[in-house]
Design a protein around this motif. Structure first.
Motif, mmCIF file in Angstrom:
data_model
loop_
_atom_site.group_PDB
_atom_site.id
_atom_site.type_symbol
_atom_site.label_atom_id
_atom_site.label_comp_id
_atom_site.label_asym_id
_atom_site.label_seq_id
_atom_site.Cartn_x
_atom_site.Cartn_y
_atom_site.Cartn_z
ATOM 1 N N PHE A 104 0.820 -1.215 0.000
ATOM 2 C CA PHE A 104 0.000 0.000 0.000
ATOM 3 C C PHE A 104 0.852 1.263 0.000
ATOM 4 C CE2 PHE A 104 -3.404 -2.716 2.144
ATOM 5 C CZ PHE A 104 -4.038 -2.978 0.938
ATOM 6 N N GLY A 105 1.939 1.246 0.750
ATOM 7 C CA GLY A 105 2.832 2.404 0.764
ATOM 8 C C GLY A 105 3.419 2.671 -0.606
ATOM 9 N N HIS A 106 3.814 1.614 -1.305
ATOM 10 C CA HIS A 106 4.376 1.782 -2.648
ATOM 11 C C HIS A 106 3.318 2.303 -3.617
ATOM 12 C CE1 HIS A 106 6.786 1.082 -6.203
ATOM 13 N NE2 HIS A 106 5.784 0.385 -6.708
ATOM 14 N N LEU A 107 2.116 1.749 -3.551
ATOM 15 C CA LEU A 107 1.057 2.162 -4.470
ATOM 16 C C LEU A 107 0.576 3.585 -4.202
ATOM 17 C CD1 LEU A 107 -1.089 -1.099 -4.621
ATOM 18 C CD2 LEU A 107 0.483 -0.217 -6.367
ATOM 19 N N LEU A 108 0.517 3.986 -2.951
ATOM 20 C CA LEU A 108 -0.058 5.288 -2.611
ATOM 21 C C LEU A 108 0.964 6.427 -2.567
ATOM 22 C CD1 LEU A 108 -2.514 4.181 0.212
ATOM 23 C CD2 LEU A 108 -3.059 4.742 -2.151
ATOM 24 N N PHE A 109 2.187 6.155 -2.125
ATOM 25 C CA PHE A 109 3.105 7.269 -1.870
ATOM 26 C C PHE A 109 4.348 7.264 -2.751
ATOM 27 C CE2 PHE A 109 0.794 6.557 2.086
ATOM 28 C CZ PHE A 109 0.228 7.806 2.243
ATOM 29 N N ARG A 110 4.963 6.140 -2.955
ATOM 30 C CA ARG A 110 6.193 6.002 -3.740
ATOM 31 C C ARG A 110 7.346 6.853 -3.213
ATOM 32 N NH1 ARG A 110 5.624 3.107 -8.582
ATOM 33 N NH2 ARG A 110 3.442 2.722 -9.033
ATOM 34 N N ASN A 111 7.243 7.322 -2.004
ATOM 35 C CA ASN A 111 8.334 8.025 -1.330
ATOM 36 C C ASN A 111 8.962 7.000 -0.386
ATOM 37 O OD1 ASN A 111 9.865 9.399 0.583
ATOM 38 N ND2 ASN A 111 8.537 11.191 0.562
ATOM 39 N N THR A 112 10.252 6.716 -0.559
ATOM 40 C CA THR A 112 10.855 5.607 0.189
ATOM 41 C C THR A 112 10.839 5.836 1.700
ATOM 42 O OG1 THR A 112 13.065 6.542 -0.139
ATOM 43 C CG2 THR A 112 12.318 4.882 -1.719
ATOM 44 N N LYS A 113 10.966 7.071 2.132
ATOM 45 C CA LYS A 113 10.928 7.319 3.581
ATOM 46 C C LYS A 113 9.533 7.076 4.140
ATOM 47 C CE LYS A 113 14.768 10.420 3.461
ATOM 48 N NZ LYS A 113 15.730 10.748 4.419
ATOM 49 N N THR A 114 8.524 7.483 3.400
ATOM 50 C CA THR A 114 7.146 7.251 3.839
ATOM 51 C C THR A 114 6.826 5.757 3.812
ATOM 52 O OG1 THR A 114 6.514 9.393 2.931
ATOM 53 C CG2 THR A 114 4.734 7.854 3.413
ATOM 54 N N VAL A 115 7.275 5.066 2.783
ATOM 55 C CA VAL A 115 7.030 3.629 2.683
ATOM 56 C C VAL A 115 7.702 2.897 3.843
ATOM 57 C CG1 VAL A 115 7.464 1.562 1.299
ATOM 58 C CG2 VAL A 115 6.676 3.650 0.196
ATOM 59 N N THR A 116 8.941 3.290 4.159
ATOM 60 C CA THR A 116 9.649 2.676 5.287
ATOM 61 C C THR A 116 8.872 2.877 6.580
ATOM 62 O OG1 THR A 116 11.773 3.039 4.212
ATOM 63 C CG2 THR A 116 11.806 2.655 6.589
ATOM 64 N N SER A 117 8.390 4.080 6.806
ATOM 65 C CA SER A 117 7.601 4.355 8.016
ATOM 66 C C SER A 117 6.342 3.508 8.059
ATOM 67 C CB SER A 117 7.223 5.837 8.074
ATOM 68 O OG SER A 117 8.366 6.636 8.140
ATOM 69 N N LEU A 118 5.671 3.406 6.920
ATOM 70 C CA LEU A 118 4.437 2.626 6.876
ATOM 71 C C LEU A 118 4.680 1.140 7.108
ATOM 72 C CD1 LEU A 118 2.470 4.290 3.948
ATOM 73 C CD2 LEU A 118 1.861 4.245 6.355
ATOM 74 N N VAL A 119 5.786 0.629 6.581
ATOM 75 C CA VAL A 119 6.074 -0.797 6.758
ATOM 76 C C VAL A 119 6.204 -1.129 8.238
ATOM 77 C CG1 VAL A 119 7.834 -2.573 6.416
ATOM 78 C CG2 VAL A 119 7.074 -1.191 4.495
ATOM 79 N N PHE A 120 6.964 -0.333 8.955
ATOM 80 C CA PHE A 120 7.148 -0.646 10.371
ATOM 81 C C PHE A 120 5.937 -0.252 11.209
ATOM 82 C CE2 PHE A 120 11.462 -0.769 8.737
ATOM 83 C CZ PHE A 120 11.802 -2.035 9.181
ATOM 84 N N LEU A 121 5.193 0.737 10.768
ATOM 85 C CA LEU A 121 3.943 1.065 11.444
ATOM 86 C C LEU A 121 2.929 -0.058 11.261
ATOM 87 C CD1 LEU A 121 2.197 3.203 12.910
ATOM 88 C CD2 LEU A 121 1.502 3.987 10.652
ATOM 89 N N GLY A 122 2.880 -0.609 10.050
ATOM 90 C CA GLY A 122 1.940 -1.698 9.768
ATOM 91 C C GLY A 122 2.325 -3.011 10.412
ATOM 92 N N GLY A 123 3.628 -3.214 10.643
ATOM 93 C CA GLY A 123 4.079 -4.477 11.199
ATOM 94 C C GLY A 123 4.266 -4.481 12.692
ATOM 95 N N MET A 124 4.754 -3.388 13.228
ATOM 96 C CA MET A 124 5.034 -3.333 14.668
ATOM 97 C C MET A 124 3.764 -2.921 15.411
ATOM 98 S SD MET A 124 8.222 -4.148 14.893
ATOM 99 C CE MET A 124 8.795 -3.633 16.477
ATOM 100 N N ARG A 125 3.512 -3.598 16.462
ATOM 101 C CA ARG A 125 2.368 -3.278 17.306
ATOM 102 C C ARG A 125 2.835 -3.281 18.750
ATOM 103 N NH1 ARG A 125 1.829 -6.841 13.667
ATOM 104 N NH2 ARG A 125 0.293 -6.685 12.040
ATOM 105 N N ASN A 126 2.070 -2.665 19.599
ATOM 106 C CA ASN A 126 2.426 -2.676 21.013
ATOM 107 C C ASN A 126 1.914 -3.976 21.615
ATOM 108 O OD1 ASN A 126 3.213 -2.152 23.565
ATOM 109 N ND2 ASN A 126 2.348 -0.113 23.636
#
Length: 125
Positions: A56-78
């Motif tokens: 989703f980050g790649h499809l929506l933003f294509r900004n590597t810093k934003t995609v990196t943030s989204l990947v760890f936001l989507g995967g890491m949970r408390n």
């Protein structure tokens, strides 16, 4: 300082996992197909959080810093909070998926860090 303190962070992580998983230890003495199914389901669910966030980050933003943030936001949970809630308000067996998720979360984060690095090299250059 990070090189000096790295062993302490690894030991602390081990301690936190050991403390949180002690509530489900009695249920791990007898490995059943149900338990294996729960472990596989939690692994797939935890991994899909990273994967879908990358897509989703790649499809929506294509900004590597934003995609990196989204990947760890989507995967890491408390997950630790989930363990506390599960152990406090539910039978101990309910905490099993949460503890497995906590274990997989660390491994998957390091694996997806490599995936994100390759993604950044491919799309920044």
């Amino acid at each position: 300082m990070s090189q000096t303190l790295a062993p302490f962070s690894k030991l602390s992580l081990f301690g936190i996992v050991a403390i949180n998983s002690s509530a489900v230890a009695p249920f791990l003495t007898d490995i059943t197909l149900e338990l294996i199914g729960v472990i596989l389901f939690v692994f797939i669910l935890a991994g899909s959080g990273y994967g879908f966030a990358l897509i989703f980050g790649h499809l929506l933003f294509r900004n590597t810093k934003t995609v990196t943030s989204l990947v760890f936001l989507g995967g890491m949970r408390n997950i630790a909070v989930g363990t506390v809630i599960a152990v406090t308000y539910f039978p101990a067996k309910v905490a099993m998926p949460v503890v497995f998720g906590m274990l997989f979360q660390q491994v998957l984060a390091s694996l997806y860090a490599k995936v994100v690095n390759k993604y950044q090299v491919k799309y920044e250059g």
